[in-house]
Design a protein around this motif. Sequence first.
Motif, PDB file in Angstrom:
ATOM      1  N   ASP A   1       9.107  32.123  22.096  1.00  0.00           N
ATOM      2  CA  ASP A   1       8.021  31.706  22.991  1.00  0.00           C
ATOM      3  C   ASP A   1       8.030  30.187  23.064  1.00  0.00           C
TER       4      ASP A   1
ATOM      5  N   GLY B   1      13.230  29.482  25.822  1.00  0.00           N
ATOM      6  CA  GLY B   1      13.076  30.864  26.259  1.00  0.00           C
ATOM      7  C   GLY B   1      12.696  30.946  27.725  1.00  0.00           C
TER       8      GLY B   1
ATOM      9  N   THR C   1       9.810  38.633  24.030  1.00  0.00           N
ATOM     10  CA  THR C   1       9.457  37.272  23.616  1.00  0.00           C
ATOM     11  C   THR C   1       8.893  37.314  22.209  1.00  0.00           C
TER      12      THR C   1
ATOM     13  N   ARG D   1      14.861  32.799  30.747  1.00  0.00           N
ATOM     14  CA  ARG D   1      14.280  33.820  31.617  1.00  0.00           C
ATOM     15  C   ARG D   1      14.423  33.427  33.083  1.00  0.00           C
TER      16      ARG D   1
ATOM     17  N   THR E   1      14.068  30.362  20.220  1.00  0.00           N
ATOM     18  CA  THR E   1      15.165  30.921  21.009  1.00  0.00           C
ATOM     19  C   THR E   1      16.497  30.543  20.360  1.00  0.00           C
TER      20      THR E   1
END
Length: 299
Positions: A73, A77, A96, A81, A102
Amino acid sequence: MPEKTPRERGGGRVVVVGSLNADLVVRTPRFPRPGETLRGEDLLVLPGGKSANQAVAAGRLGGDVALVGAVGDDGNGALLRSSVAAAGVDVSGVATRPDVPTGTAVITVDDAGENTIVVSAGANGTLTPADLPAGAFAGAAVLCLCLEVATDVVLAAARAARAAGAAVVTNLSPFGPVPDELLELTDVLLVNEHEAAQLGGHGVRRSIVTRGGAGCVVHDGDGAPVHVTAVPVEAVDTTGCGDAFTGATALRLAAGDALLDAARYAVGVGAFAATRPGAQSSYPAPEELAAFLERAAAR
């Protein structure tokens, strides 16, 4: 009239299960020796990860593609996405994790376009078989796997995909010991020539051995191996070229191509990717690939 994309032709769905990484990229004239410090260019943070790259390559080329994985998160990340979704890939299967960063890959690229990569798993290391969405492989033609997530996740995905009637394409990278069951579940094995030498006899009847600038060798059942020549290019950055090859192969297999035809197509996609910096940012749309191959044929 331009050629229809696999999605427009009704090609089957490609599901990719695995990794998403933020690529931390620095260009240097050459790779440092042990203990040596070199000056590099500005640090770039780019979307990457073998599985995300494979999904983006197939999606950019017009495939019906879904990705299953995990990110943190955090800003990286969100970057991943956005990049994957922009390629038309279904990211509803990307979880997530609120307390895990990440995944990252630290990449050095030299003036010849070659690279070294060190990966930190981050959220990729938290992916479990329970994260595979129910019905993830319903209607899928091909499952694409690599080894940047836990082996139990790879095995669970391969079992579920096979049960759903999908072909399993396994890219044994980063190379390491793999259970015999995974090879038994694999319909098409993708390895580079160094990985092939380490693996030795593997029992998978259909495989592609990539050889970088020398193209690839296709083994399809009991027939003689076939060498597919490379598309000659001046490489800018080879990061993600193997993933472009894998994603393109999966795409064409899902569209019903023979393995040799899929490999010939994928060689062109991998060559195109070498002409641009970065991984996902280097992958072509169908019209870009067609123009590139036309120029290459005219040379």
